[in-house]
Enzyme design. Structure first.
Site, short mmCIF file in Angstrom:
data_model
loop_
_atom_site.label_atom_id
_atom_site.label_comp_id
_atom_site.label_asym_id
_atom_site.label_seq_id
_atom_site.Cartn_x
_atom_site.Cartn_y
_atom_site.Cartn_z
N CYS A 1 0.57 -1.39 0.07
CA CYS A 1 0.24 -0.60 -0.26
C CYS A 1 0.63 1.47 0.22
O CYS A 1 2.14 1.12 -0.79
CB CYS A 1 -0.87 -0.11 1.13
SG CYS A 1 0.16 0.05 2.90
N ASN B 1 1.91 1.26 4.14
CA ASN B 1 2.58 0.38 5.09
C ASN B 1 2.71 0.00 6.38
O ASN B 1 3.37 0.52 7.16
CB ASN B 1 3.93 -0.27 4.95
CG ASN B 1 4.42 -1.41 5.33
OD1 ASN B 1 5.02 -1.72 6.09
ND2 ASN B 1 3.84 -2.64 5.09
N CYS C 1 -1.49 0.14 7.57
CA CYS C 1 -3.12 0.42 7.47
C CYS C 1 -3.31 -0.81 6.99
O CYS C 1 -3.64 -1.69 7.29
CB CYS C 1 -4.33 1.53 6.96
SG CYS C 1 -3.15 3.03 7.69
N ARG C 2 -3.58 -0.76 5.63
CA ARG C 2 -4.02 -1.83 4.10
C ARG C 2 -3.19 -2.63 4.38
O ARG C 2 -3.55 -4.09 4.55
CB ARG C 2 -4.86 -1.11 3.06
CG ARG C 2 -5.38 -0.35 3.13
CD ARG C 2 -5.54 0.12 1.94
NE ARG C 2 -4.44 1.73 1.66
CZ ARG C 2 -4.56 2.06 0.35
NH1 ARG C 2 -4.73 2.19 -0.72
NH2 ARG C 2 -3.15 3.03 0.37
N SER C 3 -1.59 -2.78 4.14
CA SER C 3 -0.84 -4.06 3.44
C SER C 3 -0.67 -4.13 4.78
O SER C 3 -0.69 -6.14 4.86
CB SER C 3 0.18 -3.65 2.82
OG SER C 3 1.21 -2.38 3.37
N ASP D 1 -7.87 4.02 0.98
CA ASP D 1 -7.12 4.46 2.09
C ASP D 1 -8.02 4.47 3.02
O ASP D 1 -8.60 5.57 3.00
CB ASP D 1 -5.93 5.35 1.64
CG ASP D 1 -5.55 6.09 2.49
OD1 ASP D 1 -5.37 5.24 3.47
OD2 ASP D 1 -4.18 6.46 1.81
P1 4NP Z 1 -2.18 2.97 3.81
O1 4NP Z 1 -2.26 4.07 4.90
O2 4NP Z 1 -1.35 3.20 2.98
O3 4NP Z 1 -3.23 1.86 3.84
O4 4NP Z 1 -0.94 2.52 5.46
C1 4NP Z 1 -1.10 4.90 4.96
C2 4NP Z 1 -1.37 5.30 5.77
C3 4NP Z 1 -0.09 6.98 6.17
C4 4NP Z 1 -0.42 7.35 4.99
C5 4NP Z 1 -0.41 7.06 3.96
C6 4NP Z 1 -1.75 6.17 3.63
N1 4NP Z 1 0.10 9.51 4.80
O5 4NP Z 1 0.50 9.85 4.14
O6 4NP Z 1 1.33 9.41 5.63
#
Ligand code: 4NP
Length: 158
Positions: free
Chosen positions: A12, A15, A17-19, A127
């Protein structure tokens, strides 16, 4: 017939939340299915490198019995394109970022996670970072469905 151990990398943006959720769910579900796989996760961005998964993702996942033990965020590395057999993106932006850096000979390893859930209308795992708590349960719902599809695909290839 091959019993070679396959390696799956979930991708994702951050790294956190989703992955990590995909890694936690897939580890549990693939072990329950008796599948001989290893898996890991990484982000296309490195802002959260070294961080534990987001607390909201861990709370939602733990409520469904998944473990995030030992997980810390990392950015994808060039060697990952060699190491892993399946490199599975959560959304279209992740996939196009991967395509931009993956050596052409490994492009057939890249996919969207929800490609393994063809009967689901959603094509992307959205996201949840800037949204409410419900976003994390929605991620889990999609990740559980796609994990089952990926397990079937890997079982058919075994
Ligand atoms: P992820 O979510 O891609 O599912 O881990 C996010 C976590 C942090 C951020 C964006 C998306 N960020 O911009 O910090």
């Amino acid at each position: 017939m091959s019993y070679e151990r396959k390696a799956v990398l979930f991708i994702c943006l951050g790294n956190i939340c989703r992955s990590p959720t995909a890694e936690a769910v897939f580890k549990t579900r693939s072990a329950q299915a008796g599948l001989n796989v290893v898996c890991d996760s990484a982000g296309t961005g490195g802002w959260h490198a070294g961080d534990r998964p987001d607390g909201r993702a861990m709370e939602a996942g733990k409520r469904r019995g998944y473990s995030f033990h030992g997980q810390t965020s990392r950015k994808i590395e060039t060697s990952d394109f060699e190491t892993f057999d399946f490199i599975v993106a959560m959304d279209q932006q992740n996939l196009s970022d991967l395509r931009a850096t993956c050596p052409p000979r490994h492009h057939d390893k890249l996919s969207l996670f929800l490609d393994f859930a063809p009967h689901t209308d959603a094509r992307e795992v959205p996201d949840p970072y800037y949204g409410g708590e419900g976003g994390f349960d929605h991620v889990l719902d999609l990740v559980e469905i796609a994990s089952e599809g990926l397990i079937v695909a890997l079982t058919e290839k075994a």
